[in-house]
Design an enzyme around this catalytic site. Sequence first.
Site, PDB file in Angstrom:
ATOM      1  N   SER A  46     -45.261 -18.767 -70.110  1.00 31.34           N
ATOM      2  CA  SER A  46     -44.105 -18.507 -69.265  1.00 31.34           C
ATOM      3  C   SER A  46     -44.398 -19.043 -67.871  1.00 31.34           C
ATOM      4  O   SER A  46     -45.497 -18.830 -67.341  1.00 31.34           O
ATOM      5  CB  SER A  46     -43.802 -17.003 -69.196  1.00 31.34           C
ATOM      6  OG  SER A  46     -42.647 -16.753 -68.417  1.00 31.34           O
ATOM      7  N   GLU A  47     -43.435 -19.733 -67.266  1.00 25.75           N
ATOM      8  CA  GLU A  47     -43.705 -20.452 -66.026  1.00 25.75           C
ATOM      9  C   GLU A  47     -44.031 -19.540 -64.846  1.00 25.75           C
ATOM     10  O   GLU A  47     -44.557 -20.004 -63.832  1.00 25.75           O
ATOM     11  CB  GLU A  47     -42.524 -21.358 -65.671  1.00 25.75           C
ATOM     12  CG  GLU A  47     -41.253 -20.618 -65.314  1.00 25.75           C
ATOM     13  CD  GLU A  47     -40.056 -21.553 -65.304  1.00 25.75           C
ATOM     14  OE1 GLU A  47     -39.376 -21.601 -64.272  1.00 25.75           O
ATOM     15  OE2 GLU A  47     -39.796 -22.205 -66.314  1.00 25.75           O
TER      16      GLU A  47
END
Length: 216
Positions: A46-47
């Site tokens: 997840s960024e």
Amino acid sequence: MSQAIRLKIAKKVSELLVEGNVVNLGIGIPTLIPDCIGDKNVYLQSENGILGMGATPADEETDMDLISANKQPVSLNKGASIFDSADSFSMIRGGHIDLAVLGALQVDETGEIANWAIPGKAILGVGGAMDLVMGAQKIIIATTHLTKDGNPKIVNKLTYPSSGKRKVDMIVTEHALFKFISSKMYLMEVLSDISFEELKQITPASYEISSSFIAS
């Protein structure tokens, strides 16, 4: 768009994930994938700074300090890592993401996508869209075939701002799976009871039926 349709798309994309890959999940339908992959050994990124993201936790185990880029609660698989967004984007920009699964507003017949802005409408920000388009080794688009207003998302030419010149590799909708080879679109699989004629009516983009086509 019903939740059943969203889950159908997420489950199909989950089948395409390769064991051992690092996979970034965009917002929207891609966020359903952690609950669909079962025991498949992939490393979900997840960024906002997670590698090793797990399925949606039970209500009693939810910690709102542990969320995805979509601001939804997540769990951590054994061995997961948490780091800051600068390190996360270094992974993305450095080409260390094997696959990004993204949503899209539009995809054109060459595989170019628009997924960050609609002209005339306020947006919260670009987020990681353009970085992922350029940095991920492969890109799968997970989207409904039509907008809420019934307009096609798979078009001849983009009318929304592009997310970058880099082309995507596949599109998965509730009706079909398309693959791009040398910027040319091929129908690989029909995923509903839609006819070829009906599919073409809602898909203005030019495409060919693959020699390895699979009927539903």
